[in-house]
Motif scaffolding. Structure first.
Motif, PDB file in Angstrom:
ATOM      1  N   HIS A 165       1.132  -1.093   0.047  1.00  0.00           N
ATOM      2  CA  HIS A 165       0.280  -0.205   0.098  1.00  0.00           C
ATOM      3  C   HIS A 165       0.317   1.153   0.153  1.00  0.00           C
ATOM      4  N   ILE A 166       1.849   1.350   1.033  1.00  0.00           N
ATOM      5  CA  ILE A 166       2.394   2.086   1.018  1.00  0.00           C
ATOM      6  C   ILE A 166       3.651   2.335  -0.247  1.00  0.00           C
ATOM      7  N   LYS A 167       4.197   1.858  -0.697  1.00  0.00           N
ATOM      8  CA  LYS A 167       4.583   1.850  -1.899  1.00  0.00           C
ATOM      9  C   LYS A 167       4.085   2.179  -3.387  1.00  0.00           C
ATOM     10  N   ARG A 168       2.508   1.556  -3.521  1.00  0.00           N
ATOM     11  CA  ARG A 168       1.209   2.189  -4.073  1.00  0.00           C
ATOM     12  C   ARG A 168       1.536   4.189  -4.457  1.00  0.00           C
ATOM     13  N   THR A 169       1.244   3.767  -2.935  1.00  0.00           N
ATOM     14  CA  THR A 169       1.109   5.439  -2.470  1.00  0.00           C
ATOM     15  C   THR A 169       2.584   6.339  -2.981  1.00  0.00           C
ATOM     16  N   LYS A 170       3.516   6.517  -3.205  1.00  0.00           N
ATOM     17  CA  LYS A 170       4.449   6.171  -3.324  1.00  0.00           C
ATOM     18  C   LYS A 170       4.838   6.806  -4.975  1.00  0.00           C
ATOM     19  N   LYS A 171       4.889   5.967  -5.150  1.00  0.00           N
ATOM     20  CA  LYS A 171       4.815   5.794  -7.261  1.00  0.00           C
ATOM     21  C   LYS A 171       3.361   7.352  -7.177  1.00  0.00           C
ATOM     22  N   LEU A 172       2.350   7.380  -7.004  1.00  0.00           N
ATOM     23  CA  LEU A 172       1.461   7.836  -6.868  1.00  0.00           C
ATOM     24  C   LEU A 172       1.741   9.355  -6.701  1.00  0.00           C
ATOM     25  N   MET A 173       2.836   9.608  -5.783  1.00  0.00           N
ATOM     26  CA  MET A 173       3.566  11.058  -4.144  1.00  0.00           C
ATOM     27  C   MET A 173       4.579  11.235  -6.099  1.00  0.00           C
ATOM     28  N   ASP A 174       4.894  10.627  -7.021  1.00  0.00           N
ATOM     29  CA  ASP A 174       6.075  11.076  -7.259  1.00  0.00           C
ATOM     30  C   ASP A 174       5.334  11.494  -9.103  1.00  0.00           C
ATOM     31  N   LYS A 175       4.120  10.921  -9.211  1.00  0.00           N
ATOM     32  CA  LYS A 175       3.246  11.731  -9.755  1.00  0.00           C
ATOM     33  C   LYS A 175       2.215  13.072 -10.016  1.00  0.00           C
ATOM     34  N   GLY A 176       2.779  13.469  -9.035  1.00  0.00           N
ATOM     35  CA  GLY A 176       2.412  14.823  -8.166  1.00  0.00           C
ATOM     36  C   GLY A 176       0.672  14.378  -7.778  1.00  0.00           C
ATOM     37  N   ASN A 177       0.482  13.597  -7.557  1.00  0.00           N
ATOM     38  CA  ASN A 177      -0.966  13.069  -7.658  1.00  0.00           C
ATOM     39  C   ASN A 177      -1.472  13.583  -5.443  1.00  0.00           C
ATOM     40  N   ALA A 178      -2.417  14.269  -5.556  1.00  0.00           N
ATOM     41  CA  ALA A 178      -2.485  15.081  -4.097  1.00  0.00           C
ATOM     42  C   ALA A 178      -2.904  14.509  -2.961  1.00  0.00           C
ATOM     43  N   GLU A 179      -3.924  13.117  -3.833  1.00  0.00           N
ATOM     44  CA  GLU A 179      -4.617  12.708  -2.876  1.00  0.00           C
ATOM     45  C   GLU A 179      -3.840  11.460  -2.094  1.00  0.00           C
TER      46      GLU A 179
END
Length: 333
Positions: A165-179
């Protein structure tokens, strides 16, 4: 002789007709004159006078006041020289612009699946695979279907472990995802998903999430300044205002409370009317009391009550009701 004369006359007529101007060329000249006239008018409309020295120039090329956007200068030197004279008018206009943005009603965010306005945040889930915020009804519909272990939006299998879950979240963060930034901030704030509790990291992530467009992140960031040891009411109100501008109705409700507490009752009612129209039940109750005290007019209260019920209908669906009844989501609608 007579034939020759006739020929000569005819030739003369031909020569005369050949000297006539082409009507097409005449029209082109008229069109060119009109175009030049329009261009000249456009150029005049795009001219501005320097607020300091009065020198005229093309508006797009001039130096504008960065704060109020109200006056222009021919260069940076004139801008600096005029600063003291312009200061009061600038501050007044900046305050006016701020109030306009603050009290502008924002269209609600919609669920990307059912396209209904999203219910309160606690009745939504942000998927760590695609970063979409999904309403309780759509999540519930997926859970009772054969694809209950899939993301309701992108159909990706749900994360099996906290690490995933954390790995996926950080991957989204790298794309600039606010959520994603908001989700990870929550994990650090509560010490969840295998992460240590770290308030400093949580605040850093909430700030970034807000900058990326998350209104609820700004709201929570404001709340962080009214609890614990780092109480700062000024910062709290600042971030609640940013959250309210982004459409967060809880932030709007809190701003109303702060204004009422400091004696600015009319301004408080403006906040509560907006949040009540957006579906905030507590705000509606306060607007009703404001009407009874004479702080809100009869028409204002009637319009607010009507808008509140309309928003409730918009947010309501059979699937969302079933989700609440199942106990998976708390009913705050």
């Amino acid at each position: 002789m007579s034939n020759t004369g006739d020929d000569t006359a005819g030739g003369s007529e031909e020569i005369t007709s050949n000297k006539k101007e082409c009507t097409s060329c005449e029209q082109n000249n008229v069109d060119n004159n009109i175009t030049e006239g329009i261009d000249s008018m456009a150029l005049l409309d795009n001219m501005s006078a320097c607020a300091n020295c009065g020198k005229e120039g093309i508006s797009d090329d001039m130096n504008i006041c960065n704060k109020c956007k109200m006056v222009k200068y021919c260069n940076a030197a004139c801008k600096k020289k005029h600063r003291s004279k312009h200061k009061k008018a600038c501050e007044r206009r900046v305050a006016e612009l701020h109030e306009e943005r603050l009290f502008k009603e924002v269209e609600p965010e919609e669920c990307p699946l059912c396209f209904l306005p999203l219910p309160p945040a606690e009745q939504t889930i942000v998927e760590s695979c695609c970063g979409k915020r999904i309403c309780s009804g759509c999540i519930f519909a997926m859970q009772i279907s054969e694809g209950k272990d899939l993301c309701a939006f992108c159909r990706t299998p749900n994360a099996k472990t906290d690490e995933e879950h954390i790995k996926r979240t950080k991957k989204l963060m790298d794309k600039g995802n606010a959520e994603a930034h908001y989700m990870l901030a929550g994990c650090y704030a509560r010490g969840m998903k295998g992460l240590p509790q770290d308030w400093a990291k949580a605040i850093e992530l909430l700030l970034k999430a807000g900058e990326l467009g998350s209104a609820v992140a700004y709201f929570n960031l404001g709340c962080s300044y009214v609890i614990g040891e780092g109480i700062d009411k000024e910062k709290a109100e600042h971030y609640w205002e940013l959250a309210a501008m982004g459409g967060d109705i809880d932030a709007r409700y809190y701003l109303g409370r702060e204004d009422y507490r400091t004696g600015n009752h009319q301004r408080a009612m403006k906040h509560w009317i907006i949040s009540a129209k957006a579906g905030h039940k507590e705000s509606l109750e306060i607007v009703k009391k404001g009407f009874m005290k004479g702080l809100v007019t009869k028409d204002e209260y009637a319009n607010t009550l009507r808008a509140y019920h309309e928003r409730q209908k918009e947010m309501k669906s059979d699937q969302r009701d079933k989700a609440v009844a199942s106990g998976l989501f708390r009913n705050n609608i």
